[in-house]
Design a protein around this motif. Structure first.
Motif: not given
Ligand code: SAH
Length: 398
Positions: A210, A280-283, A214, A230-232, A207, A302-303, A235-236, A254, A202
């Protein structure tokens, strides 16, 4: 040599003279008869006094982005080299490059180079040209980067939507100079290590903004069960696990990001099996946790930017409130909430209020103990509020 002239409406020079780098189309009284899109123009006020010099794009809602306010300053190779050198010097002064070898070397407008992003990952450099005017300068920019940064390779990731309103219909990626970066570049950030996928990941791969958040999160993690939303690429998660969290659960939509998160845990000699990575979808995930009474001692949220325009702000505020409410609801008493927003339109005060509403809706008390902005390599000039986008709050939930 003189540049074509853009004339502003009465009084519209003030913000530009103060230091804002954008001339909006609404501020323009006269466009030049013959000026090449992407070329350099001079901006004058109604009294025909020189205001600034910048690059021109009549197709954009920002027809001029300012490069200099000095009428003697030519926009040439020497100019670009000096700006890039200055940006690098700032990083060397503020970052410990002995322990951190990945950083944003040029942060667009905030480094006096509108539309240019340069990220350094160990021996490689990744660039983005966001605008037509900066795209036109790509060749001298690459040359200057080679001179200042001396990287093994310079790779382009201009696959950014911001090129579209500039009238650009290409989204180029690929090698610009030197050697092709490997599929994964290993970087060091503080004492953590990460794989960065500069070619397919991405943005430019990581990122970087952050970094300091972190590190702050690591200090709160000891002995805690942590949920990283939203771990990507983790990182955290890596920082929390290094901070001796009892378990870190990473959630992202992803799969590619989670594969990288697992590799990053392993790279840091952390047990990837002990720290699950869940697609999964975080929500939905937070809703399921609430229903199943699954609780955590620390939740990181971290959305991506929910809001890119002013119009979408109201809806985005609602989404942030609902997301943070859900995160607070799965926290045990005295649990830690780490909540970030990277939407420029949501300012510091608005985000604080969002967290207030989220806690109230969850019927919990939230004490903010720390707040941060973007990392030092993402400066924000005071006259350019658009450059100040990241907020991260740390709070204790009762
Ligand atoms: N915290 C991360 C950066 C997060 S970027 C770091 O420190 O590197 C945002 C991430 O949210 C992306 O990886 C994207 O794939 C994910 N994302 C977007 N919408 C999402 C959703 N509804 N549920 C889960 N992940 C989602």
């Amino acid at each position: 040599m003189t540049y074509p002239e853009v004339v502003l409406k009465a009084g519209r020079e003030r913000r530009i003279l103060e230091g804002h780098p954008w001339v909006f189309s609404g501020a323009v009284a006269e466009y030049p008869a013959a000026a090449e899109p992407g070329g350099i123009v001079d901006v004058f006020d109604q009294d025909r006094k020189f205001v600034a010099r910048g690059y021109y794009n009549p197709a954009s809602s920002i027809p001029v982005r300012v490069l200099t306010r000095d009428p003697e300053q030519r926009v040439d190779r020497a100019f670009l080299l000096a700006r890039i050198r200055q940006a690098h010097a700032l990083r060397r002064a503020w970052l410990d490059t002995k322990v951190t070898n990945a950083y944003r070397a040029v942060h667009g407008e905030s480094d006096g180079l509108p539309g240019l992003i340069v990220d350094r990952y160990a021996d490689f450099v990744v660039v983005q040209f966001h605008t037509l005017g900066m795209d036109r300068l790509r060749e001298p920019v690459v040359e200057a980067l080679q001179q200042v940064a001396g990287p093994t390779g310079i790779y382009e990731r201009s696959d950014v939507g911001t090129r579209r309103p500039e009238g650009l219909e290409t989204f180029p990626t690929g090698l610009l100079a030197g050697e092709q970066p490997p599929g994964l570049i290993e970087i060091r950030e503080h004492r953590a290590r990460f794989w960065v996928d500069a070619r397919q990941g991405q943005k430019t791969g990581f990122y970087l903004d952050q970094r300091e958040n972190r590190l702050a999160a690591q200090a709160f993690a000891r002995g805690r069960e942590v949920l990283n939303c939203f771990s990507y690429s983790g990182g955290f998660s890596v920082y929390a696990a290094r901070g001796k969290a009892s378990q870190v659960v990473s959630v992202d939509v992803s799969e590619a990001a989670l594969d990288l998160a697992r590799s990053n845990l392993e790279l840091n000699r952390l047990d990837a099996d002990a720290h699950p990575c869940i697609a999964a979808n975080v929500f939905d995930y937070l809703k399921a946790c609430k229903a199943e009474k699954r609780r955590f001692d620390m939740v990181i949220v971290d959305p991506p930017a929910f809001v890119k325009t002013r119009e979408a702000l109201t809806q985005a505020v609602r989404t942030y409130i609902s997301l943070n409410r859900k995160a607070i609801e799965v926290l045990r008493p005295d649990g830690v909430l780490v909540s970030a927003s990277c939407s420029t339109q949501v300012n510091y005060e608005t985000f604080f209020t969002i967290l207030k509403h989220a806690a109230t809706a969850a019927r919990r008390e939230l004490r903010i103990v720390k707040s941060h902005l973007q990392a030092v390599d993402h400066p924000a000039v005071t006259t350019f509020p658009e450059g100040r986008y990241l907020k991260c709050f740390f709070g204790v939930v009762r």
